[in-house]
Design an enzyme around this catalytic site. Sequence first.
Site, PDB file in Angstrom:
ATOM      1  N   ASP A 105     -16.971 -15.972  33.261  1.00 49.78           N
ATOM      2  CA  ASP A 105     -15.626 -16.147  32.848  1.00 49.78           C
ATOM      3  C   ASP A 105     -15.015 -17.002  33.667  1.00 49.78           C
ATOM      4  O   ASP A 105     -14.598 -16.855  34.214  1.00 49.78           O
ATOM      5  CB  ASP A 105     -15.237 -14.714  32.814  1.00 49.78           C
ATOM      6  CG  ASP A 105     -13.682 -14.226  32.529  1.00 49.78           C
ATOM      7  OD1 ASP A 105     -13.030 -15.355  31.400  1.00 49.78           O
ATOM      8  OD2 ASP A 105     -12.996 -13.385  32.475  1.00 49.78           O
ATOM      9  N   ALA A 106     -14.887 -17.877  32.771  1.00 47.94           N
ATOM     10  CA  ALA A 106     -14.352 -19.546  33.462  1.00 47.94           C
ATOM     11  C   ALA A 106     -13.016 -20.028  32.767  1.00 47.94           C
ATOM     12  O   ALA A 106     -12.020 -20.808  33.154  1.00 47.94           O
ATOM     13  CB  ALA A 106     -15.577 -20.469  33.162  1.00 47.94           C
ATOM     14  N   LYS A 107     -12.648 -19.824  31.142  1.00 43.65           N
ATOM     15  CA  LYS A 107     -11.804 -19.503  30.641  1.00 43.65           C
ATOM     16  C   LYS A 107     -11.714 -21.830  30.638  1.00 43.65           C
ATOM     17  O   LYS A 107     -10.219 -22.433  31.088  1.00 43.65           O
ATOM     18  CB  LYS A 107     -10.397 -19.249  30.813  1.00 43.65           C
ATOM     19  CG  LYS A 107     -10.839 -17.816  31.195  1.00 43.65           C
ATOM     20  CD  LYS A 107      -9.325 -17.077  31.360  1.00 43.65           C
ATOM     21  CE  LYS A 107      -9.433 -15.214  31.910  1.00 43.65           C
ATOM     22  NZ  LYS A 107     -10.674 -14.789  32.564  1.00 43.65           N
ATOM     23  N   ARG A 108     -12.298 -22.066  29.906  1.00 45.17           N
ATOM     24  CA  ARG A 108     -12.179 -23.567  30.644  1.00 45.17           C
ATOM     25  C   ARG A 108     -11.892 -24.261  29.308  1.00 45.17           C
ATOM     26  O   ARG A 108     -11.568 -22.930  28.032  1.00 45.17           O
ATOM     27  CB  ARG A 108     -13.463 -23.935  30.123  1.00 45.17           C
ATOM     28  CG  ARG A 108     -15.071 -23.836  32.179  1.00 45.17           C
ATOM     29  CD  ARG A 108     -14.102 -24.007  32.947  1.00 45.17           C
ATOM     30  NE  ARG A 108     -15.553 -24.545  34.177  1.00 45.17           N
ATOM     31  CZ  ARG A 108     -14.361 -23.977  35.345  1.00 45.17           C
ATOM     32  NH1 ARG A 108     -12.542 -23.964  35.470  1.00 45.17           N
ATOM     33  NH2 ARG A 108     -15.653 -24.378  35.604  1.00 45.17           N
ATOM     34  N   THR A 132     -16.337 -17.969  28.768  1.00 47.13           N
ATOM     35  CA  THR A 132     -15.104 -17.696  27.710  1.00 47.13           C
ATOM     36  C   THR A 132     -14.474 -19.013  28.136  1.00 47.13           C
ATOM     37  O   THR A 132     -14.104 -20.030  29.208  1.00 47.13           O
ATOM     38  CB  THR A 132     -14.187 -16.946  28.951  1.00 47.13           C
ATOM     39  OG1 THR A 132     -13.634 -17.215  30.122  1.00 47.13           O
ATOM     40  CG2 THR A 132     -14.967 -15.769  28.458  1.00 47.13           C
TER      41      THR A 132
END
EC number: 4.1.1.23
Length: 286
Positions: A105-108, A132
Site C-alpha cells: 500500500d504505497a498510493k504512488r 496501490t
Amino acid sequence: MGLHLQRYKGLEVNFINKLSAAWARNDSLLCVGLDPDLARLPAHLQGQPDAIVQFCKAIIDATADLACAFKPQIAYFAALGAEDQLEQICAYLRATYPHIPLVLDAKRGDIGATAHQYAREAFERYGADAVTVSPYMGFDSVEPYMEWPDRGVIVLCRTSNAGGSDLQFLDVAGRPLYQHVAQLVADKWNRNGQCALVVGATFPDEIAQVRKLVGDMPLLIPGVGAQGGDVEATVKAGRTAAGAGMMINSSRAILYATPQEGEDFAQAARRVARETRDAINAYRHA
C-alpha cells in the site's frame, strides 16, 4: 524486470490468479493490513531493534490461514527509517506464504520516469504482488507499473476517508468522478487484466455502483474494523456472482486487539481476524 513472471511450484502465476486461489484456499475475503505503530506495539517488544519485524511476523503467522492477502502500508515503515525491516517482512511472506498475495500500500502517483522507479521499488525491492497507485496524473503515470504483467495495479477510486468526496464526488458530465475512474480503468487501462480498484467500505452504495461498472474486477476495500465500515453492507454491495471479488481490509482492529501489556497479541489478532473472516463469509452467498 517487467517481463519476468513469478513462479510458484514450477507454475507461472500472476496477481489475479494468486488472489483467486487464496480466496478459495482460505475461504476468505479478509485482507490483513500491516500498519506497525511503535507507540502501540506490545510492551515486551518496545525498544528492541527488530520490534517491527517480530510484531509483523507474529501477526502474519497467526492469521495466514484466515487471510486472502497481506497489505503492508509503506508509510509506517518509511517514517521510522525501517524500510530494511519491511524488506525482511516481505521476504518472509514470499518465502513462508508464497500462495498469499502481498499488496504494497504505497498510493504512488507521479510522472512516467519517476513511476518506473516506484514500480521497481514495489516489485523488485519488496517483491510485492500488487501496489496501490493514484490515477490523478493519468495513464502515463500508471503505465510503468504494467510493464510487470504478472503484478497487480490497484487504482484509487472511491477512498474510505471523508475528505475523498472533495474530488471523487465531483460531477463530471453527469456522473461523479469516481465512476469515471472506475470505467476508465475497466475499459481502457486494464490491458493485461491486472488491475483492481480501491473502494472504501464506508460507502457501500458506491461499492455497488463500481461493481456494476467493472464486472468481476477485484476491489480492495479498506474501512472495515477501526473505521467502522459495515460488513454486511460491504459484502452485499461488492461481492461477485461467485461470492468473491474483494479484499476487505482490516488493520488496526486486528493488529491491536489486546492491551499493550499483553504478550498474547498474536492470539488476540487471530481471534479478531477469524471473527472478521467469518462475519464476511456469513454474507458472501446470502
